[in-house]
Design a protein around this motif. Structure first.
Motif, PDB file in Angstrom:
ATOM      1  N   ALA A   1      47.313  46.518  26.793  1.00 61.76           N
ATOM      2  CA  ALA A   1      47.739  47.899  26.964  1.00 61.76           C
ATOM      3  C   ALA A   1      48.467  47.985  28.290  1.00 61.76           C
ATOM      4  N   GLU A   2      49.651  48.626  28.325  1.00 56.45           N
ATOM      5  CA  GLU A   2      50.471  48.614  29.531  1.00 56.45           C
ATOM      6  C   GLU A   2      50.934  50.020  29.868  1.00 56.45           C
ATOM      7  N   THR A   3      50.887  50.362  31.159  1.00 59.29           N
ATOM      8  CA  THR A   3      51.468  51.582  31.677  1.00 59.29           C
ATOM      9  C   THR A   3      52.432  51.192  32.783  1.00 59.29           C
ATOM     10  N   ALA A   4      53.074  52.189  33.398  1.00 62.24           N
ATOM     11  CA  ALA A   4      54.011  51.885  34.481  1.00 62.24           C
ATOM     12  C   ALA A   4      53.300  51.304  35.684  1.00 62.24           C
ATOM     13  N   ALA A   5      52.024  51.638  35.859  1.00 63.87           N
ATOM     14  CA  ALA A   5      51.319  51.238  37.078  1.00 63.87           C
ATOM     15  C   ALA A   5      50.415  50.042  36.880  1.00 63.87           C
ATOM     16  N   ALA A   6      49.974  49.784  35.653  1.00 56.57           N
ATOM     17  CA  ALA A   6      48.969  48.745  35.469  1.00 56.57           C
ATOM     18  C   ALA A   6      49.097  48.121  34.095  1.00 56.57           C
ATOM     19  N   MET A   7      48.574  46.899  33.973  1.00 59.99           N
ATOM     20  CA  MET A   7      48.485  46.229  32.681  1.00 59.99           C
ATOM     21  C   MET A   7      47.032  45.852  32.445  1.00 59.99           C
ATOM     22  N   LEU A   8      46.535  46.124  31.253  1.00 56.00           N
ATOM     23  CA  LEU A   8      45.158  45.811  30.899  1.00 56.00           C
ATOM     24  C   LEU A   8      45.159  44.800  29.771  1.00 56.00           C
ATOM     25  N   LEU A   9      44.511  43.656  29.994  1.00 54.80           N
ATOM     26  CA  LEU A   9      44.391  42.622  28.971  1.00 54.80           C
ATOM     27  C   LEU A   9      42.929  42.457  28.621  1.00 54.80           C
ATOM     28  N   VAL A  10      42.640  42.366  27.328  1.00 50.18           N
ATOM     29  CA  VAL A  10      41.265  42.217  26.865  1.00 50.18           C
ATOM     30  C   VAL A  10      41.133  40.899  26.139  1.00 50.18           C
TER      31      VAL A  10
ATOM     32  N   ASN B   1      51.604  46.048  56.430  1.00 50.71           N
ATOM     33  CA  ASN B   1      50.144  45.938  56.334  1.00 50.71           C
ATOM     34  C   ASN B   1      49.589  46.471  55.034  1.00 50.71           C
ATOM     35  N   SER B   2      50.421  46.590  54.007  1.00 45.48           N
ATOM     36  CA  SER B   2      49.946  47.004  52.688  1.00 45.48           C
ATOM     37  C   SER B   2      50.931  46.537  51.627  1.00 45.48           C
ATOM     38  N   PHE B   3      50.392  46.074  50.497  1.00 42.04           N
ATOM     39  CA  PHE B   3      51.222  45.689  49.357  1.00 42.04           C
ATOM     40  C   PHE B   3      51.366  46.832  48.350  1.00 42.04           C
ATOM     41  N   ALA B   4      50.916  48.043  48.730  1.00 35.24           N
ATOM     42  CA  ALA B   4      50.874  49.153  47.785  1.00 35.24           C
ATOM     43  C   ALA B   4      52.249  49.478  47.199  1.00 35.24           C
ATOM     44  N   THR B   5      53.308  49.246  47.962  1.00 36.04           N
ATOM     45  CA  THR B   5      54.651  49.575  47.478  1.00 36.04           C
ATOM     46  C   THR B   5      55.382  48.380  46.882  1.00 36.04           C
TER      47      THR B   5
ATOM     48  N   THR C   1      37.434  41.393  42.311  1.00 36.04           N
ATOM     49  CA  THR C   1      38.746  41.952  42.631  1.00 36.04           C
ATOM     50  C   THR C   1      39.424  41.112  43.706  1.00 36.04           C
ATOM     51  N   VAL C   2      40.694  40.806  43.468  1.00 36.83           N
ATOM     52  CA  VAL C   2      41.509  40.086  44.446  1.00 36.83           C
ATOM     53  C   VAL C   2      42.644  41.006  44.878  1.00 36.83           C
ATOM     54  N   THR C   3      42.784  41.191  46.182  1.00 38.03           N
ATOM     55  CA  THR C   3      43.796  42.088  46.741  1.00 38.03           C
ATOM     56  C   THR C   3      44.635  41.348  47.759  1.00 38.03           C
ATOM     57  N   MET C   4      45.953  41.487  47.657  1.00 40.37           N
ATOM     58  CA  MET C   4      46.838  41.007  48.713  1.00 40.37           C
ATOM     59  C   MET C   4      47.015  42.142  49.703  1.00 40.37           C
TER      60      MET C   4
ATOM     61  N   GLN D   1      52.041  47.469  40.660  1.00 42.50           N
ATOM     62  CA  GLN D   1      52.650  48.055  41.844  1.00 42.50           C
ATOM     63  C   GLN D   1      52.135  47.439  43.132  1.00 42.50           C
ATOM     64  N   SER D   2      51.050  46.657  43.068  1.00 42.57           N
ATOM     65  CA  SER D   2      50.482  46.101  44.296  1.00 42.57           C
ATOM     66  C   SER D   2      50.043  44.650  44.176  1.00 42.57           C
ATOM     67  N   GLY D   3      49.946  44.134  42.947  1.00 42.78           N
ATOM     68  CA  GLY D   3      49.469  42.776  42.760  1.00 42.78           C
ATOM     69  C   GLY D   3      47.960  42.659  42.751  1.00 42.78           C
ATOM     70  N   LYS D   4      47.254  43.753  42.967  1.00 42.71           N
ATOM     71  CA  LYS D   4      45.792  43.746  42.923  1.00 42.71           C
ATOM     72  C   LYS D   4      45.326  43.581  41.484  1.00 42.71           C
ATOM     73  N   PHE D   5      44.277  42.774  41.270  1.00 43.59           N
ATOM     74  CA  PHE D   5      43.746  42.638  39.924  1.00 43.59           C
ATOM     75  C   PHE D   5      42.225  42.593  39.938  1.00 43.59           C
ATOM     76  N   THR D   6      41.637  43.120  38.848  1.00 44.34           N
ATOM     77  CA  THR D   6      40.184  43.163  38.701  1.00 44.34           C
ATOM     78  C   THR D   6      39.806  42.615  37.341  1.00 44.34           C
TER      79      THR D   6
END
Length: 285
Positions: free
Chosen positions: A5-14, A72-76, A45-48, A29-34
């Motif tokens: 399932a995919e949105t503009a901000a995130a992708m969810l794989l099951v 100091n943030s990968f949010a953008t 959770t791994v965060t850059m 949008q940030s490379g963070k994944f859970t």
């Protein structure tokens, strides 16, 4: 079976099949994944966190101007997940490969690129870094952190100051399920029977070298492990391969520092690592 399932901000794989169903949320949008089974609160959770270009004295450079070399943030930062490639040769083994890539600084004229390469081994063989070699079997996962290009300040101007880049610092945080504990020799327990193993060597333009003294630098706070890698200046590329593995020994005690036969840094056993379903889910998509 994999559902996506995919949105503009995130992708969810099951990921289902014979194993317990696992869900992976990738924040494009940030490379963070859970990765989790029931809820994201129960996952890993791994965060850059931050990227800094430094001069020869260790001072941050390139933080001024419209295009940033340091932040100091990968949010953008937007990450793109490439399509799966099958039958990729890696040493004498064969793998399915998926890459995650971000343009740094600007989409149209980037300062550089950050890429994560993941390899799911499909045929047994041998891999290595030119100095050592290791056996891999079907189901193992090898992954790399790669800077395939970077325009170091040469110079950058901030106010009336001329700045010249000499190295890159990348900081990541791994949040596990339990109190983290630094075991020394490049090994950090992150809870849940898992360990973060950190190599002291990095490939600079195809040659393995030691990171500067004191790096990787790790700080443990509760369930979080914050690690900064320092990559010396390069002309073509940097490749680094940390490992998240079983605390009981599927990872490495101090990868890349001696000739003791052991699992290749960045090669994970899918049976041993719940976090490895990250790339496994993407590769099966």
């Amino acid at each position: 079976m994999v559902r996506v399932a995919e949105t503009a901000a995130a992708m969810l794989l099951v990921l289902g099949a014979a194993r317990a169903e696992k869900q992976l949320k990738i924040m494009g949008q940030s490379g963070k994944f859970t990765l989790y089974e029931a809820t994201p609160d129960d996952g890993i959770t791994v965060t850059m966190d931050a990227l800094s270009e430094l001069d020869a004295e260790g001072n941050e450079v390139g933080s001024g101007g419209a295009v940033k070399h340091s932040f100091n943030s990968f949010a953008t930062q937007s990450f793109t997940i490439a399509e799966k490639e099958s039958g990729v040769a890696i040493g004498t083994a064969t793998a399915d490969r998926v890459n995650f890539t971000a343009n740094i600084g600007s989409e149209t004229d980037p300062v550089g690129k950050l890429k994560v390469e993941t390899y799911l081994i499909t045929e047994n063989g041998t891999v290595g870094n030119g100095d050592e070699s290791w056996e891999v079997v079907e189901g193992d996962l090898k992954w790399n952190i790669v800077f395939p290009q970077w325009k170091f300040c040469n110079p950058c101007t901030k106010g009336g100051t001329q700045e010249t880049g000499n190295s890159l610092d990348l900081t990541i945080t791994v949040s596990g399920q339990g109190a983290a504990s630094d075991k020394g020799s490049g090994k950090v327990s992150i809870g849940g029977g898992k360990a973060l193993n950190l190599a002291s060597k990095v490939s600079i333009d195809g040659t393995n070298v030691d990171m500067p003294e004191g790096y990787p630098k790790t700080t443990v706070q509760g369930s979080k492990t914050m690690t900064t890698f320092r990559f010396p200046k390069f002309s073509e590329s940097v490749v680094y391969d940390p490992t998240i593995g079983s605390e009981g020994g599927t990872g490495t005690d101090n990868p890349g520092t001696d000739n003791t036969p052991r699992m290749f840094p960045g090669i994970l056993s899918l049976a041993a690592l719940s976090v490895s379903a990250l790339a496994h889910a993407a590769l099966r998509a």
